[in-house]
Design a protein around this motif. Structure first.
Motif, PDB file in Angstrom:
ATOM      1  N   HIS A   1       0.831  -1.203   0.000  1.00 38.46           N
ATOM      2  CA  HIS A   1       0.000   0.000   0.000  1.00 38.46           C
ATOM      3  C   HIS A   1       0.872   1.262   0.000  1.00 38.46           C
ATOM      4  CE1 HIS A   1      -4.017  -1.627   0.351  1.00 38.46           C
ATOM      5  NE2 HIS A   1      -3.625  -2.450   1.324  1.00 38.46           N
ATOM      6  N   ALA A   2       0.297   2.336  -0.511  1.00 39.63           N
ATOM      7  CA  ALA A   2       0.988   3.621  -0.523  1.00 39.63           C
ATOM      8  C   ALA A   2       0.589   4.489   0.668  1.00 39.63           C
ATOM      9  CB  ALA A   2       0.676   4.361  -1.820  1.00 39.63           C
ATOM     10  N   GLY A   3      -0.233   3.938   1.559  1.00 40.57           N
ATOM     11  CA  GLY A   3      -0.683   4.674   2.735  1.00 40.57           C
ATOM     12  C   GLY A   3      -0.863   3.737   3.916  1.00 40.57           C
ATOM     13  N   TRP A   4      -1.470   4.250   4.976  1.00 43.39           N
ATOM     14  CA  TRP A   4      -1.714   3.467   6.186  1.00 43.39           C
ATOM     15  C   TRP A   4      -2.579   2.252   5.881  1.00 43.39           C
ATOM     16  CZ3 TRP A   4      -3.935   8.343   8.992  1.00 43.39           C
ATOM     17  CH2 TRP A   4      -2.892   9.259   9.209  1.00 43.39           C
ATOM     18  N   VAL A   5      -2.295   1.138   6.538  1.00 44.57           N
ATOM     19  CA  VAL A   5      -3.177  -0.026   6.469  1.00 44.57           C
ATOM     20  C   VAL A   5      -4.189   0.129   7.606  1.00 44.57           C
ATOM     21  CG1 VAL A   5      -3.357  -2.536   6.443  1.00 44.57           C
ATOM     22  CG2 VAL A   5      -1.291  -1.427   5.561  1.00 44.57           C
ATOM     23  N   LEU A   6      -5.417   0.482   7.267  1.00 45.66           N
ATOM     24  CA  LEU A   6      -6.437   0.811   8.260  1.00 45.66           C
ATOM     25  C   LEU A   6      -7.234  -0.402   8.720  1.00 45.66           C
ATOM     26  CD1 LEU A   6      -7.811   4.057   6.584  1.00 45.66           C
ATOM     27  CD2 LEU A   6      -6.199   3.896   8.492  1.00 45.66           C
ATOM     28  N   SER A   7      -7.284  -1.454   7.895  1.00 45.49           N
ATOM     29  CA  SER A   7      -8.094  -2.620   8.237  1.00 45.49           C
ATOM     30  C   SER A   7      -7.599  -3.818   7.453  1.00 45.49           C
ATOM     31  CB  SER A   7      -9.573  -2.363   7.892  1.00 45.49           C
ATOM     32  OG  SER A   7      -9.707  -2.055   6.507  1.00 45.49           O
ATOM     33  N   PHE A   8      -7.876  -5.009   7.982  1.00 44.86           N
ATOM     34  CA  PHE A   8      -7.573  -6.214   7.224  1.00 44.86           C
ATOM     35  C   PHE A   8      -8.280  -7.393   7.855  1.00 44.86           C
ATOM     36  CE2 PHE A   8      -4.845  -7.011  10.657  1.00 44.86           C
ATOM     37  CZ  PHE A   8      -4.168  -8.224  10.531  1.00 44.86           C
ATOM     38  N   ASP A   9      -8.319  -8.503   7.101  1.00 46.13           N
ATOM     39  CA  ASP A   9      -8.954  -9.714   7.589  1.00 46.13           C
ATOM     40  C   ASP A   9      -8.294 -10.902   6.915  1.00 46.13           C
ATOM     41  OD1 ASP A   9     -10.685 -11.211   9.124  1.00 46.13           O
ATOM     42  OD2 ASP A   9     -12.375 -11.032   7.743  1.00 46.13           O
ATOM     43  N   ALA A  10      -8.345 -12.059   7.582  1.00 45.38           N
ATOM     44  CA  ALA A  10      -7.801 -13.303   7.035  1.00 45.38           C
ATOM     45  C   ALA A  10      -8.930 -14.120   6.437  1.00 45.38           C
ATOM     46  CB  ALA A  10      -7.095 -14.099   8.129  1.00 45.38           C
ATOM     47  N   SER A  11      -8.689 -14.740   5.281  1.00 44.04           N
ATOM     48  CA  SER A  11      -9.705 -15.557   4.627  1.00 44.04           C
ATOM     49  C   SER A  11      -9.968 -16.819   5.431  1.00 44.04           C
ATOM     50  CB  SER A  11      -9.256 -15.924   3.215  1.00 44.04           C
ATOM     51  OG  SER A  11      -8.080 -16.718   3.251  1.00 44.04           O
ATOM     52  N   PRO A  12     -11.201 -17.346   5.395  1.00 45.10           N
ATOM     53  CA  PRO A  12     -11.531 -18.551   6.168  1.00 45.10           C
ATOM     54  C   PRO A  12     -10.666 -19.761   5.828  1.00 45.10           C
ATOM     55  CG  PRO A  12     -13.532 -17.467   5.433  1.00 45.10           C
ATOM     56  CD  PRO A  12     -12.393 -16.778   4.735  1.00 45.10           C
ATOM     57  N   ASP A  13     -10.166 -19.827   4.583  1.00 42.87           N
ATOM     58  CA  ASP A  13      -9.319 -20.962   4.209  1.00 42.87           C
ATOM     59  C   ASP A  13      -7.870 -20.789   4.647  1.00 42.87           C
ATOM     60  OD1 ASP A  13      -8.349 -19.065   2.450  1.00 42.87           O
ATOM     61  OD2 ASP A  13      -9.111 -20.035   0.640  1.00 42.87           O
ATOM     62  N   GLY A  14      -7.545 -19.636   5.238  1.00 43.02           N
ATOM     63  CA  GLY A  14      -6.198 -19.404   5.736  1.00 43.02           C
ATOM     64  C   GLY A  14      -5.171 -19.155   4.666  1.00 43.02           C
ATOM     65  N   ALA A  15      -5.589 -18.969   3.415  1.00 40.05           N
ATOM     66  CA  ALA A  15      -4.647 -18.823   2.306  1.00 40.05           C
ATOM     67  C   ALA A  15      -4.316 -17.376   1.979  1.00 40.05           C
ATOM     68  CB  ALA A  15      -5.211 -19.505   1.057  1.00 40.05           C
ATOM     69  N   ALA A  16      -5.139 -16.442   2.436  1.00 43.79           N
ATOM     70  CA  ALA A  16      -4.958 -15.058   2.014  1.00 43.79           C
ATOM     71  C   ALA A  16      -5.359 -14.098   3.119  1.00 43.79           C
ATOM     72  CB  ALA A  16      -5.788 -14.776   0.754  1.00 43.79           C
ATOM     73  N   ILE A  17      -4.919 -12.855   2.976  1.00 39.78           N
ATOM     74  CA  ILE A  17      -5.434 -11.757   3.788  1.00 39.78           C
ATOM     75  C   ILE A  17      -5.825 -10.628   2.839  1.00 39.78           C
ATOM     76  CG2 ILE A  17      -4.155 -12.285   5.897  1.00 39.78           C
ATOM     77  CD1 ILE A  17      -2.210 -10.069   5.148  1.00 39.78           C
ATOM     78  N   ALA A  18      -6.834  -9.864   3.229  1.00 37.70           N
ATOM     79  CA  ALA A  18      -7.241  -8.679   2.484  1.00 37.70           C
ATOM     80  C   ALA A  18      -6.996  -7.463   3.366  1.00 37.70           C
ATOM     81  CB  ALA A  18      -8.714  -8.762   2.092  1.00 37.70           C
ATOM     82  N   THR A  19      -6.541  -6.378   2.762  1.00 34.37           N
ATOM     83  CA  THR A  19      -6.228  -5.165   3.504  1.00 34.37           C
ATOM     84  C   THR A  19      -6.938  -3.973   2.878  1.00 34.37           C
ATOM     85  OG1 THR A  19      -4.244  -4.809   2.142  1.00 34.37           O
ATOM     86  CG2 THR A  19      -3.962  -6.007   4.210  1.00 34.37           C
ATOM     87  N   GLY A  20      -7.315  -3.012   3.729  1.00 35.94           N
ATOM     88  CA  GLY A  20      -7.890  -1.756   3.280  1.00 35.94           C
ATOM     89  C   GLY A  20      -7.004  -0.617   3.739  1.00 35.94           C
ATOM     90  N   SER A  21      -6.855   0.412   2.931  1.00 33.52           N
ATOM     91  CA  SER A  21      -5.833   1.420   3.200  1.00 33.52           C
ATOM     92  C   SER A  21      -6.337   2.837   2.996  1.00 33.52           C
ATOM     93  CB  SER A  21      -4.630   1.162   2.284  1.00 33.52           C
ATOM     94  OG  SER A  21      -3.686   2.214   2.341  1.00 33.52           O
TER      95      SER A  21
END
Length: 288
Positions: free
Chosen positions: A209-229
């Motif tokens: 990201h080019a800015g602060w990572v304000l939020s994120f979550d891990a996928s139920p399968d444990g394979a990925a994370i998603a981030t919001g910035s």
């Protein structure tokens, strides 16, 4: 793995949407998406259509935190008025009101090991004590103050150890859904860290990201994370590659909340991610 945009709801609230969570499916209904906003409302949306199911307006000031119990029966919300309200999801009514410390609570979690029909326990962080994250899991509570983690044994109310690595405040904490030792943190330093919470070690750091990572979550399968910035994007990171693999630019302002839908329920497709933003909108994605 990839994300595909399904739909976006513009002006989902009248003011900025600062956080969201999924309310798990029950035997009588599918999962619902719960959002909270500075417009003083908490809204529940149908899982795939994002049609508004119901609105709760019991708060008198902007709602800045929400959490849901894994049972899907209750949720909690906290407002700038320093009150926490416990919501019975299916009847859309507050069942309890708790007075918070003399400062607003900006993050909460309901203890997954407590049966909400008998007792609930809420961990929360407040600006008055400068706690930027609080998380319960596997009998441990993780509290974060600026860039330093403190891990506690909940049963014995005893400090265990610190975790270090970030050089700016942490905005969010999440445990891996498949490995209770793995703890993820997202920070204003634009990085996401993976820790071995019991081994006291930093496993890896990811950025993009080019800015602060304000939020994120891990996928139920444990394979990925998603981030919001604050850079207005949602990013998908592959945990095997330990790198970002996709960036979504659906929002016109900073992204305060991202959440994967929990598994469960009948008649619904698996793999959903939702995000909310200062631009008052909700976006829903297919995750595969």
């Amino acid at each position: 793995m990839k994300l595909a945009g399904l739909r976006s709801i513009k002006n989902a609230h009248n003011e900025s949407v600062w956080a969201a969570t999924w309310v798990a499916a029950t035997t009588s209904r599918p999962a619902l998406f719960l959002t909270r906003s500075l417009d003083e409302s908490v809204k529940l949306w149908k899982s795939d259509e994002l049609n508004l199911e119901r609105t709760n307006t019991d708060h008198c000031l902007g709602v800045v935190a929400v959490a849901a119990h894994p049972s899907g029966v209750i949720a909690a919300s906290a407002s700038l008025a320093s009150f926490v309200r416990v919501l019975d999801v299916d009847i859309n009514a507050s069942t309890a009101t708790l007075e918070a410390p003399p400062s607003e609570l900006w993050q909460m979690q309901l203890d997954p090991k407590k049966d909400p029909s008998h007792q609930i326990r809420i961990a929360a962080r407040s600006l008055s004590c400068q706690l930027h994250g609080v998380l319960m899991g596997d009998d441990l509570l993780v509290a974060q103050c600026t860039a330093l983690f403190s891990v506690f044994d909940v049963a014995r109310a005893k400090f265990q150890h610190h975790l270090e690595g970030h050089f700016m405040p942490v905005c969010s904490l999440v445990y891996s859904p498949i490995n209770p030792r793995m703890l993820f943190s997202a920070s204003d330093d634009a990085h996401v860290h993976m820790y071995d919470a019991e081994g006291k070690s930093l496993v890896t750091a990811m950025s993009g990201h080019a800015g602060w990572v304000l939020s994120f979550d891990a996928s139920p399968d444990g394979a990925a994370i998603a981030t919001g910035s604050s850079d207005r994007t949602v990013m998908l990171c592959d945990l095997n590659m330990r790198a970002a693999v996709q960036t979504m630019s659906n929002h016109a302002d900073q992204v305060w909340g991202v959440a994967f839908r929990p598994p469960g329920g009948t008649g619904v497709r698996t793999g959903r991610l939702a995000s909310v933003s200062d631009d008052k909108s909700i976006s829903l994605y297919d995750y595969s």
